[in-house]
Design a protein around this motif. Structure first.
Motif, PDB file in Angstrom:
ATOM      1  N   SER A1072       0.838  -1.195   0.000  1.00  0.00           N
ATOM      2  CA  SER A1072       0.000   0.000   0.000  1.00  0.00           C
ATOM      3  C   SER A1072       0.875   1.248   0.000  1.00  0.00           C
ATOM      4  O   SER A1072       1.925   1.297   0.649  1.00  0.00           O
ATOM      5  N   GLY A1073       0.421   2.263  -0.735  1.00  0.00           N
ATOM      6  CA  GLY A1073       1.201   3.484  -0.855  1.00  0.00           C
ATOM      7  C   GLY A1073       2.192   3.450  -1.986  1.00  0.00           C
ATOM      8  O   GLY A1073       2.963   4.400  -2.155  1.00  0.00           O
ATOM      9  N   GLY A1074       2.234   2.367  -2.773  1.00  0.00           N
ATOM     10  CA  GLY A1074       3.162   2.258  -3.884  1.00  0.00           C
ATOM     11  C   GLY A1074       4.586   1.978  -3.491  1.00  0.00           C
ATOM     12  O   GLY A1074       5.508   2.191  -4.297  1.00  0.00           O
ATOM     13  N   LYS A1075       4.820   1.484  -2.262  1.00  0.00           N
ATOM     14  CA  LYS A1075       6.177   1.208  -1.799  1.00  0.00           C
ATOM     15  C   LYS A1075       6.595  -0.179  -2.268  1.00  0.00           C
ATOM     16  O   LYS A1075       5.927  -1.174  -1.947  1.00  0.00           O
ATOM     17  N   PRO A1076       7.691  -0.311  -3.040  1.00  0.00           N
ATOM     18  CA  PRO A1076       8.093  -1.641  -3.515  1.00  0.00           C
ATOM     19  C   PRO A1076       8.812  -2.436  -2.430  1.00  0.00           C
ATOM     20  O   PRO A1076       9.600  -1.886  -1.648  1.00  0.00           O
ATOM     21  N   ILE A1077       8.522  -3.735  -2.368  1.00  0.00           N
ATOM     22  CA  ILE A1077       9.254  -4.626  -1.473  1.00  0.00           C
ATOM     23  C   ILE A1077      10.171  -5.557  -2.254  1.00  0.00           C
ATOM     24  O   ILE A1077      11.058  -6.178  -1.658  1.00  0.00           O
ATOM     25  N   ALA A1078       9.990  -5.662  -3.570  1.00  0.00           N
ATOM     26  CA  ALA A1078      10.865  -6.470  -4.412  1.00  0.00           C
ATOM     27  C   ALA A1078      10.690  -6.018  -5.847  1.00  0.00           C
ATOM     28  O   ALA A1078       9.619  -5.546  -6.250  1.00  0.00           O
ATOM     29  N   ILE A1079      11.756  -6.137  -6.618  1.00  0.00           N
ATOM     30  CA  ILE A1079      11.755  -5.785  -8.038  1.00  0.00           C
ATOM     31  C   ILE A1079      12.392  -6.935  -8.798  1.00  0.00           C
ATOM     32  O   ILE A1079      13.458  -7.437  -8.410  1.00  0.00           O
ATOM     33  N   LEU A1080      11.744  -7.361  -9.855  1.00  0.00           N
ATOM     34  CA  LEU A1080      12.259  -8.433 -10.707  1.00  0.00           C
ATOM     35  C   LEU A1080      12.506  -7.850 -12.086  1.00  0.00           C
ATOM     36  O   LEU A1080      11.587  -7.314 -12.721  1.00  0.00           O
ATOM     37  N   ARG A1081      13.737  -7.936 -12.527  1.00  0.00           N
ATOM     38  CA  ARG A1081      14.092  -7.504 -13.880  1.00  0.00           C
ATOM     39  C   ARG A1081      14.285  -8.744 -14.746  1.00  0.00           C
ATOM     40  O   ARG A1081      15.159  -9.564 -14.470  1.00  0.00           O
ATOM     41  N   VAL A1082      13.470  -8.854 -15.773  1.00  0.00           N
ATOM     42  CA  VAL A1082      13.529  -9.998 -16.686  1.00  0.00           C
ATOM     43  C   VAL A1082      14.241  -9.543 -17.952  1.00  0.00           C
ATOM     44  O   VAL A1082      13.805  -8.604 -18.627  1.00  0.00           O
ATOM     45  N   LYS A1083      15.326 -10.206 -18.237  1.00  0.00           N
ATOM     46  CA  LYS A1083      16.115  -9.919 -19.432  1.00  0.00           C
ATOM     47  C   LYS A1083      15.726 -10.924 -20.514  1.00  0.00           C
ATOM     48  O   LYS A1083      15.944 -12.117 -20.363  1.00  0.00           O
ATOM     49  N   VAL A1084      15.129 -10.441 -21.579  1.00  0.00           N
ATOM     50  CA  VAL A1084      14.626 -11.298 -22.652  1.00  0.00           C
ATOM     51  C   VAL A1084      15.603 -11.231 -23.821  1.00  0.00           C
ATOM     52  O   VAL A1084      15.862 -10.151 -24.357  1.00  0.00           O
ATOM     53  N   GLU A1085      16.145 -12.372 -24.184  1.00  0.00           N
ATOM     54  CA  GLU A1085      17.036 -12.480 -25.335  1.00  0.00           C
ATOM     55  C   GLU A1085      16.326 -13.276 -26.423  1.00  0.00           C
ATOM     56  O   GLU A1085      16.189 -14.494 -26.317  1.00  0.00           O
ATOM     57  N   PRO A1086      15.829 -12.612 -27.461  1.00  0.00           N
ATOM     58  CA  PRO A1086      15.105 -13.345 -28.518  1.00  0.00           C
ATOM     59  C   PRO A1086      16.028 -14.286 -29.276  1.00  0.00           C
ATOM     60  O   PRO A1086      17.195 -13.976 -29.528  1.00  0.00           O
ATOM     61  N   GLN A1087      15.491 -15.446 -29.607  1.00  0.00           N
ATOM     62  CA  GLN A1087      16.224 -16.454 -30.355  1.00  0.00           C
ATOM     63  C   GLN A1087      15.453 -16.768 -31.641  1.00  0.00           C
ATOM     64  O   GLN A1087      14.221 -16.757 -31.646  1.00  0.00           O
ATOM     65  N   PRO A1088      16.150 -17.017 -32.736  1.00  0.00           N
ATOM     66  CA  PRO A1088      15.437 -17.413 -33.966  1.00  0.00           C
ATOM     67  C   PRO A1088      14.693 -18.724 -33.760  1.00  0.00           C
ATOM     68  O   PRO A1088      15.036 -19.539 -32.906  1.00  0.00           O
ATOM     69  N   HIS A1089      13.647 -18.910 -34.532  1.00  0.00           N
ATOM     70  CA  HIS A1089      12.816 -20.093 -34.395  1.00  0.00           C
ATOM     71  C   HIS A1089      12.950 -20.974 -35.627  1.00  0.00           C
ATOM     72  O   HIS A1089      13.420 -20.552 -36.687  1.00  0.00           O
ATOM     73  N   VAL A1090      12.511 -22.196 -35.481  1.00  0.00           N
ATOM     74  CA  VAL A1090      12.568 -23.174 -36.561  1.00  0.00           C
ATOM     75  C   VAL A1090      11.306 -23.039 -37.407  1.00  0.00           C
ATOM     76  O   VAL A1090      10.202 -22.893 -36.882  1.00  0.00           O
ATOM     77  N   VAL A1091      11.459 -23.075 -38.710  1.00  0.00           N
ATOM     78  CA  VAL A1091      10.336 -23.053 -39.639  1.00  0.00           C
ATOM     79  C   VAL A1091      10.159 -24.461 -40.187  1.00  0.00           C
ATOM     80  O   VAL A1091      11.074 -25.027 -40.799  1.00  0.00           O
ATOM     81  N   ASP A1092       8.994 -25.047 -39.945  1.00  0.00           N
ATOM     82  CA  ASP A1092       8.736 -26.412 -40.376  1.00  0.00           C
ATOM     83  C   ASP A1092       8.177 -26.493 -41.789  1.00  0.00           C
ATOM     84  O   ASP A1092       8.391 -27.486 -42.474  1.00  0.00           O
TER      85      ASP A1092
END
Length: 1387
Positions: A1072-1092
């Protein structure tokens, strides 16, 4: 937050000065400003710059409007030209403040890096663009381009009281030497058509979306250059009523008491016996597009319901027994003709009270006492209603808003009730409600298939939402209109028609006919309404499904003899060597049953060098004369997760006399200048797949890919840019199975698939399960491609990547000892402890170092430059000033200069003062950053298209009291898993052992999930990252070796994603009050995909492509689960493009499944590329296959003709801005003739005719492709799709002959023809099968009434069967005179 609120809050403008608003003139002037480039010596090479544009009133020193920001552009220097940052961005706006003091201020902002990795915006300079001349007219737009002088500093200097206008007379401004901004400013009359959509003084870019405008037409991306309006929809609001909290009587009593107290307080007077009475209650109703009101809102007068009931007025909604008479009702209906079906459009309601001060009247206005009254108008409540496209007519109930929140009416609104009251009555209606009935005119709005599908999908998940509807309302007698407005002389615009739609019951809003059969594939409404609800009947789609079985990858048998193979491989192709430099011999592919995954994993040579060697391409013996044989070709394909490959052009070269027996032509690389390469024949590409470069555990998936997938190769004509055909080869022979290297030779069938125009389904037999050749699909083998596949093993110095950890739990950061100080470097001590070394602040922060260097001119390293005239004059002045000061110091008895140690001490004192000031300024920011880092955890996700990445975050409540934690995610692709079934499904897939808790989350009003935590409690929050958008940065990753200008020996590996592709997502856990108790930073590294599998469709431009694709049996898909209980699973599909409709429907057990696609084509020759992921689980965890689609948009030309007869037509060619040497190519040159048939010059911006002659060989509907190609640059200029509708000619005679099958010499026959005319005539002979029939003479002349004998020669056939051969006899104008049919039976 709705789309309307997002647009409204994002485009709030600052009003002009109050004096300007009083003297504003009618009419507004539209401007178009093009900011081209920034150039000057003040720019730094490589630095990023941004332009900001604002409106400024120099007379009153007042900024107004809203600041527009450009994108960031880097400065590039090309000597001798100074550094330049190109923008080329267009800004549109209009203003009615036509005064010489109104100008546009351009600010140049540079982005500077900070020591903590962030960025800071620094103002480099500014300039003023005058908008109006001295005569209050727009600036003369004669000059196309202008150079804007820039001044040092920030535009905030314009607010200084000593600022003088014009700027040339201001002595406090300094011009930036040799720096300017190139721009163009002119009036833009087309913008006047959208003044009702675009507010005044709002600066917008042509790339921004303006609600109510159609997207840009064609290739143009600027929708404001020639704006096009969306079609409006007429809607009616009836039976409108307003209810106020807690009741109308109590609400108005409290409001009057507060207004009377406020009146006495302002007058500083005691109660005088007078009171405030309600004179009128008004309702403003208007359409708002998020930017402004489209038209002036209509004003209607509301009356209490009790007065209407006493008067007995019909057509007014009545309340129940409870709370009767406690509503304000409207006795007429509202007619809105400016509504547009756009999510940002909304209907705005504003409730307004008119008060008057009068004598004692018991709170009521005294009749006839208008004299001496003081009227006061107050806004009480407002509401906004955003319709949902495609829903029907129904009752709408909206909550009213009030208090200190920004609204579209730009007025202060009466406050909402206190929280104590709302807790008893409910927050939804604490400010009151407005209720009405909405209906539309169906003839003015047709719902598209996309809206129908979205409606059906939404109705299966939630109750219907009332909105604009396409259904036609039943017309009955017009409802009576209420009386006019009261004595306040307000007028309602007369926009209503003579009739109004009748009021329906509560279930009839979904009535209507079937709008689009083939698109309505959604599930029926699970909760249909009563009686008059129409139920959907099962039906068959109009589109015949095409098979998705792909090419037969197993058809790689060798038809060449051993001698031909020996000659082919003796042509000098590059040798393939293993890691010991020993040539690899060609071997037969290993039996698939002997494949062992363990043997591959135990192989010591874990490095795989995949080699694709394309050798030759030959014409198939069965390929008739459908098309000419290409002179050059190029190939396109995609291997594994590597980017798609387009090879250089390869010329087909016939072998010399010694190799004349080889039926295939060698492939020789063509240089950019058109000459043949001098290297060895063939094309060799290499892929280095090393476990050191793969993700952990990916080696296992790569081996599975080789064992189960095929490589699809498209062969293109290098001259005409037409598709020759496609081939597929299984990759299983690349498995080495413990051997050092393998090499196999393959001869692949290159087949082309023609999708004929859609035909109607004649019965369910066409949709039977397992049909591999549905109606409308024709497959022909064009040629054979010879290639070698090789896999050379290499030892790896690094150990192969181990499978990733089973744990999917991201631990919360430990606050003890994990706060990294910004000015400390952590070192690894020998004992495992943590050692930190202090550094100077100047070494940590570049901004402080720059400030200190400014104080030391001798320490600045500047490149030597030739002093100019202005620089030399400045130096002379400085030297004279120094001599004067020395003489003054000597005359005053002071020492001319300080000693060395005193000067150094003074400099150190200045540096210490700068450091102290800097430390005080950044202290708060540094402490906040370090505290944030203490509660921040980081998790890396390797994202692949369509695959869901699951992980859990261990969230701990650090406090000794309970808290409700709100989870905020700043990216839509990362979400919290709220459904425990989905959570349990992903935990079973990832083998996670953490517990699953039922009903763990509850949603906040703004749909943010919340979780309750006890003191010191730790819970696991499940997250899922899944993207369905194909990132273009992944497509342009590294490719194979052998495509560059260098040698083919170079290799390239599948590297990790670059930093530019990485995406950062932050998740905040707040109490409550907008006070953070934890922060998670997600680092997304895109990878090419397989085309069937890859599909290519050719379709007319600017139309919808509708295709139904039959899914293959699920057990034939690679990666499908084995032994799944319950029979065949249901399949699900998702598309990478959200604007494409992609649906599948389960037709029942044992029935096949189809994918329905509806794609909007672009202008010719645009190619749209998208992907479709296929799933077998309802939670869409991982796709079993990914299909790639290409939609080629062509210009359509419909041709109606007769088989065997020449039809002439012409095409209009439009030249490009530059002249080109072009040539027309066609997919069926024997049936389509072009004139000119060779290369010709297409003038710049010119017009030229291209003449066509169409002679079809068979009746029916078919497609012919025509390409206009630049023969010098090999670029596609234009492309056409000829849709032939060919009729069968009238057959006058029929013959039948029998011929032996299996080869032979053929057979000669004769038939006679009699000239029916009395004069001599010239005739021409044609046939639909020139491969089976040849004429002795292609033309003959016969006298009137005479008989002529036509000589025929039938070619032998390789197989038995029957063929119908047509003989067309045409006159001198190529019109068909007669047609003979010869039925040939090969026995």
């Amino acid at each position: 937050m709705s789309e309307w609120e997002r647009v409204f809050l994002r485009n709030v403008v600052l009003p002009p000065h109050c004096q300007r608003r009083r003297t504003r003139r009618p009419g507004s002037t539209a401007f178009r400003c093009v900011l081209k480039y920034l150039e000057g010596a003040a720019l730094t090479q490589g630095a990023e710059y941004q332009l900001r544009l604002s409106l400024f009133d120099a007379t009153y020193h007042h900024f107004f409007g809203r600041t527009w920001r450009s994108s960031r552009r880097a400065a590039r220097a090309a000597p001798p030209r100074p550094a330049r940052a190109a923008f080329n961005e267009t800004v549109y706006f209009h203003t009615s403040l036509n005064h010489p003091g109104i100008a546009a201020v351009v600010e140049v902002v540079a982005t500077a890096g900070k020591g903590d990795g962030g960025s800071r915006h620094l103002s480099c300079g500014f300039g003023l663009i005058p908008l109006f001349g001295s005569g209050s007219e727009a600036t003369d737009p004669a000059a196309e381009d202008r150079a804007l002088k820039l001044y040092h500093g920030t535009p905030r200097a314009l607010l200084h009281p000593r600022f003088q206008d014009p700027m040339e007379k201001n002595k406090y401004l300094m011009v930036m030497e040799k720096s300017h901004l190139q721009y163009a400013l002119k009036t833009h009359q087309p913008l006047e058509t959208i003044f009702h959509l675009l507010p005044e003084n709002l600066l917008v870019s042509g790339l921004q979306t303006i609600p109510g405008l159609l997207p840009a037409h064609g290739d143009a991306s600027d929708c404001l250059q020639k704006p096009r309006l969306m079609k409006p929809v007429t809607c009616y609001l009836e039976r409108l009523s307003v209810r106020l909290y807690p009741s109308l009587e109590e609400f108005e009593e409290e409001l009057l008491d507060l207004l009377n107290s406020d009146r006495l307080l302002q007058a500083n007077a005691a109660p005088d016996g007078d009171g405030v009475a309600v004179r009128e209650r008004r309702l403003h109703v208007g359409v708002h597009n998020g930017l402004r009101f489209v038209q002036v809102p209509q004003v209607a007068v509301l009356v209490p319901e009790a007065e209407v009931v006493r008067a007995g007025c019909p057509g007014v909604p009545s309340s129940g027994a409870r709370g009767a008479g406690q509503a304000l009702v409207l006795r007429s209906r509202i007619h809105l003709s400016e509504m547009v079906p756009h999510p940002a459009f909304g209907v705005c309601f504003q409730l307004e009270y008119v008060f008057c001060t009068s004598g004692r009247a018991g709170g009521k206005a005294l009749p006839g006492s208008a004299h001496g009254e003081t009227a006061d108008i107050r806004s009480v409540r407002w509401a906004i209603w955003s319709p949902v496209l495609g829903a029907g007519e129904a009752e709408v109930v909206l909550p009213l808003r009030g208090g200190a929140c920004r609204g579209p009416c730009q007025t202060l609104v009466y406050q909402t009730p206190t929280s104590g009251r709302s807790s008893r009555q409910g927050k939804h209606v604490e400010s009151g409600t407005v209720q009405f009935y909405v209906s539309t005119d169906s003839e003015e709005h047709l719902v598209t298939a996309a809206e129908i599908l979205r409606k059906d999908k939404d109705e299966s998940e939630k109750p219907p939402t009332p909105s604009l509807s396409p259904q036609a309302p039943l017309r009955m007698a017009a409802s009576p209109r209420g009386p006019g407005l009261s004595a306040s002389q307000l007028s309602v615009p007369a926009r209503s028609r003579g009739q109004s739609p009748a009021r329906r019951g509560r279930g009839s809003w979904q009535e209507g006919g079937i709008t689009h059969l083939e698109a309505d594939l959604g599930l029926p409404d699970p909760e249909p309404r009563a009686g008059d609800q129409l139920r959907a009947l099962p039906f068959t789609p109009l589109q015949v499904p095409i098979a998705a079985v792909g090419l037969q990858a197993g058809s790689s048998r060798t038809l060449l003899s051993r001698a031909s193979l020996a000659r082919l491989h003796a042509a000098g192709f590059p040798e393939i060597l293993d890691h010991n430099q020993v040539p690899v011999e060609i071997s037969e592919p290993v039996d698939p049953a002997s494949f062992s995954l363990r043997l591959e994993e135990a192989d010591p040579l874990q490095g795989n060098e995949i080699i694709l060697q394309f050798l030759a391409f030959g014409r198939d013996a069965q390929d008739g004369v459908e098309g000419t044989w290409p002179r050059t070709i190029f190939l396109t394909f995609q291997f594994y997760r590597f980017p798609p490959v387009t090879t250089p052009r390869l010329q087909l070269v016939s072998t010399d006399a010694g190799l004349a027996a080889v039926p295939a032509q060698l492939l020789i690389r063509v240089n950019k200048d058109g000459t043949l390469g001098t290297g060895p024949p063939g094309l060799q590409l290499k892929y280095m797949v090393d476990p050191a470069f793969l993700r952990p555990g990916e080696q296992h998936w790569f081996v599975r890919y080789l064992a189960e997938h095929s490589l699809q190769i498209d062969v293109w004509d290098g001259d005409s840019l037409l598709l020759v055909g496609s081939a597929a080869v299984k990759l299983e022979p690349l498995l080495r199975q413990g051997r050092a290297a393998v090499r196999t030779h393959h001869e692949l069938e290159v087949a082309t698939t023609e999708y004929e125009p859609d035909v109607t389904v004649m019965g369910r037999e066409a949709l039977r399960h397992g049909a591999l050749r549905p109606l409308g699909v024709r497959v022909a083998v064009r040629g054979r491609l010879h290639l070698c596949l090789a896999n050379v093993g290499h030892p790896c110095e690094e150990t192969p990547g181990q499978p990733p950890s089973r744990s999917r739990v991201v631990p919360a950061p430990d606050g003890a000892g994990s706060i990294p100080a910004g000015s400390w470097i952590s070192l690894k001590a020998a004992v495992g402890g943590r050692v930190s070394r202090a550094r100077r602040l100047a070494e940590v922060d570049g901004e402080l170092a720059a400030a200190l260097c400014v104080r030391r001119p001798e320490a600045r390293l500047a490149p030597p430059a030739v002093p100019g005239e202005a620089t030399a004059a400045r130096r002379r002045k400085l030297r004279r000033m120094a001599l004067v000061r020395q003489q003054e110091d000597a005359g005053g008895g002071r020492t001319p200069q300080l000693s060395g140690w005193q000067e150094q001490r003074a400099r150190h004192l200045r540096d210490l003062q700068i450091i102290d000031a800097y430390r005080e300024r950044v202290k708060g920011e540094s402490i906040s950053r370090m505290l944030s880092q203490a509660i921040t955890a980081t998790h890396t996700v390797h994202a692949v298209l369509g695959t869901a990445e699951f992980f859990e975050f261990a969230l701990k409540n650090p406090y000794g009291v309970q808290h409700t934690v709100t989870i905020e995610v700043d990216h839509p692709e990362l979400s919290v898993i709220l459904d425990p079934r989905e959570w349990r499904h992903f935990k079973e897939l990832t083998k996670s052992v953490t517990p699953v808790e039922e009903e763990m989350f509850h949603l906040h009003d703004d749909l943010r999930p919340q979780v309750y935590l006890r003191p010191k409690e730790t819970v696991h929050i499940p997250f899922k990252y899944q993207t369905f958008s194909a990132d273009p940065a992944v497509v342009v990753a590294q490719g194979p070796a052998g495509l560059g200008a260098g040698t083919d020996a170079a290799t390239r590996s599948l590297g990790k994603s670059r930093a530019g592709q990485t995406k950062h997502i932050q998740v905040s856990f707040q109490v409550s009050g907008g006070k953070p108790i934890a922060i998670l930073r997600v680092k997304v590294e895109p990878q090419p995909h397989v085309v069937d599998q890859t599909f290519r469709f050719y379709h007319p431009e600017l139309t919808f492509l509708k295709k139904t694709i039959r899914l293959p049996p699920w057990h034939t898909l690679p990666g499908a689960p084995v032994g799944m209980p319950g029979g065949e699973p249901e399949m699900f599909v998702r598309c990478s493009d959200p604007d494409i409709i992609c649906e599948t429907k389960n037709m029942g057990p044992g029935e096949p499944q189809d994918i329905f696609l509806k794609v909007a084509g672009g202008p010719s020759p645009q190619i749209k590329k998208f992907f479709v992921a296929i799933y077998t689980d309802a939670w869409l965890a991982a796709p079993v296959q990914i299909w790639q689609f290409y939609l080629h948009s062509l210009q359509r030309l419909d041709v109606s003709c007769t088989a065997g007869q020449l039809s002439r037509l012409s095409l209009l060619l439009r030249g490009t801005p530059a002249p080109r040497r072009v040539q027309a190519f066609t997919s069926h040159p024997q049936e389509l003739e072009v004139d000119p048939d060779g290369a010709f010059l297409l003038p710049a911006n010119g017009i030229q005719d291209l003449y066509l002659g169409v002679r079809p060989r068979r009746a029916g509907s078919r497609f012919i492709y025509l390409n206009l190609v630049d023969v010098e640059s090999h670029q596609l200029v234009s492309s056409w799709l000829l849709c032939l509708s060919c009729r069968q000619p009238l057959i006058s005679k029929a013959f039948e002959i029998s011929l032996p099958a299996g080869g032979g010499r053929g057979c000669n026959k004769r038939i006679t023809y009699t000239n029916p005319y009395p004069s001599p005539r010239l005739y021409f002979l044609y046939t639909n099968r020139p491969d089976l029939l040849q004429f002795k003479e292609d033309s003959f002349e016969v006298a009137g009434g005479e008989v002529y004998t036509i000589g025929l020669r039938f070619a032998p056939s390789q197989g038995a069967g029957e063929e119908e051969i047509l003989i067309h006899i045409n006159d001198h104008e190529d019109k068909n005179e007669e047609t003979f049919c010869v039925k040939v039976v090969y026995q």
